[in-house]
Enzyme design. Structure first.
Site, PDB file in Angstrom:
ATOM      1  N   HIS A 101       0.840  -1.204   0.000  1.00 51.08           N
ATOM      2  CA  HIS A 101       0.000   0.000   0.000  1.00 51.08           C
ATOM      3  C   HIS A 101       0.866   1.242   0.000  1.00 51.08           C
ATOM      4  O   HIS A 101       1.953   1.258   0.563  1.00 51.08           O
ATOM      5  CB  HIS A 101      -0.941   0.016   1.213  1.00 51.08           C
ATOM      6  N   HIS A 103       0.792   5.259   1.044  1.00 51.19           N
ATOM      7  CA  HIS A 103       0.102   6.279   1.830  1.00 51.19           C
ATOM      8  C   HIS A 103       0.083   7.583   1.042  1.00 51.19           C
ATOM      9  O   HIS A 103       1.102   7.999   0.488  1.00 51.19           O
ATOM     10  CB  HIS A 103       0.845   6.549   3.138  1.00 51.19           C
TER      11      HIS A 103
HETATM   12  P1  5GP Z   1       1.920   0.520   7.398  1.00 51.51           P
HETATM   13  O1  5GP Z   1       2.650   0.899   8.629  1.00 51.51           O
HETATM   14  O2  5GP Z   1       1.792  -0.977   7.215  1.00 51.51           O
HETATM   15  O3  5GP Z   1       2.459   1.216   6.174  1.00 51.51           O
HETATM   16  O4  5GP Z   1       0.492   1.160   7.595  1.00 51.51           O
HETATM   17  C1  5GP Z   1      -0.702   0.461   7.664  1.00 51.51           C
HETATM   18  C2  5GP Z   1      -1.812   1.489   7.721  1.00 51.51           C
HETATM   19  O5  5GP Z   1      -3.041   0.808   7.603  1.00 51.51           O
HETATM   20  C3  5GP Z   1      -1.847   2.286   9.036  1.00 51.51           C
HETATM   21  O6  5GP Z   1      -1.721   3.671   8.736  1.00 51.51           O
HETATM   22  C4  5GP Z   1      -3.201   1.943   9.621  1.00 51.51           C
HETATM   23  O7  5GP Z   1      -3.840   3.035  10.249  1.00 51.51           O
HETATM   24  C5  5GP Z   1      -3.986   1.445   8.424  1.00 51.51           C
HETATM   25  N1  5GP Z   1      -4.988   0.434   8.732  1.00 51.51           N
HETATM   26  C6  5GP Z   1      -4.782  -0.698   9.448  1.00 51.51           C
HETATM   27  N2  5GP Z   1      -5.918  -1.412   9.511  1.00 51.51           N
HETATM   28  C7  5GP Z   1      -6.844  -0.726   8.818  1.00 51.51           C
HETATM   29  C8  5GP Z   1      -8.221  -0.966   8.541  1.00 51.51           C
HETATM   30  O8  5GP Z   1      -8.829  -1.973   8.932  1.00 51.51           O
HETATM   31  N3  5GP Z   1      -8.876  -0.042   7.783  1.00 51.51           N
HETATM   32  C9  5GP Z   1      -8.248   1.070   7.324  1.00 51.51           C
HETATM   33  N4  5GP Z   1      -8.984   1.931   6.603  1.00 51.51           N
HETATM   34  N5  5GP Z   1      -6.946   1.334   7.572  1.00 51.51           N
HETATM   35  C10 5GP Z   1      -6.265   0.444   8.320  1.00 51.51           C
END
Ligand code: 5GP
Ligand code: ZN
Length: 142
Positions: A101, A103
């Site tokens: 993903h 951001h």
């Molecule tokens: P990472 O640190 O893996 O790049 O970020 C994962 C992101 O996914 C975090 O910013 C977190 O808030 C978001 N996230 C985790 N679980 C969910 C979810 O169930 N729904 C949504 N909309 N975002 C999520």
């Protein structure tokens, strides 16, 4: 191509709700549940890929193609005047959800969000040695 226990695959399958903002056959964008700032969105491939390192090139291109229109829409909707694109790859880089993903983080002047600090190389030789090591890794396919 989807993974039963992956939270983003569950979102793609509609088993967990999301605040969807954009969708194509292969790409989905939705609001992050814990935003850095309101409008913070995640752009994901619908197919399960762990991160940058196992993202097929063509799919990566389609993911990237979604960034500008979604980022522009976030700016329009929030009044932000800038956007950070961030991708965390592997735990050491802060990846928590192991479904690739990107951001999109809306920014505005003076919002106080601090990015990482820079630490200059000791000298030009140290910088060139690092460049050489990376070039060698690329040449050897690593
Ligand atoms: P990472 O640190 O893996 O790049 O970020 C994962 C992101 O996914 C975090 O910013 C977190 O808030 C978001 N996230 C985790 N679980 C969910 C979810 O169930 N729904 C949504 N909309 N975002 C999520
Ligand atoms: Zn997944």
């Amino acid at each position: 191509m989807d993974h039963a226990d992956c939270i983003f695959c569950k979102i793609v399958r509609g088993e967990i709700p999301c605040a969807k903002v954009y969708e194509t056959d292969e790409v989905l964008a939705f609001l992050d549940i814990a935003p850095v700032a309101p409008g913070h969105a995640l752009v994901i491939p619908k197919a399960h890929h762990v991160n940058l390192f196992d993202l097929p090139e063509a799919l990566g291109g389609r993911l990237f193609a979604a960034l500008a229109p979604v980022a522009a829409a976030i700016q329009a909707a929030t009044g932000a005047t800038g956007i950070n694109v961030q991708m965390n790859n592997n735990a050491a880089a802060g990846q928590v959800v192991f479904h690739a993903h990107l951001h999109l983080i809306p920014r505005r002047e003076g919002d106080g969000l601090r990015l990482w600090p820079g630490h200059p190389y000791a000298d030009a030789a140290a910088m060139e040695a690092m460049a050489q090591a990376v070039r060698q890794a690329i040449a050897s396919g690593r």
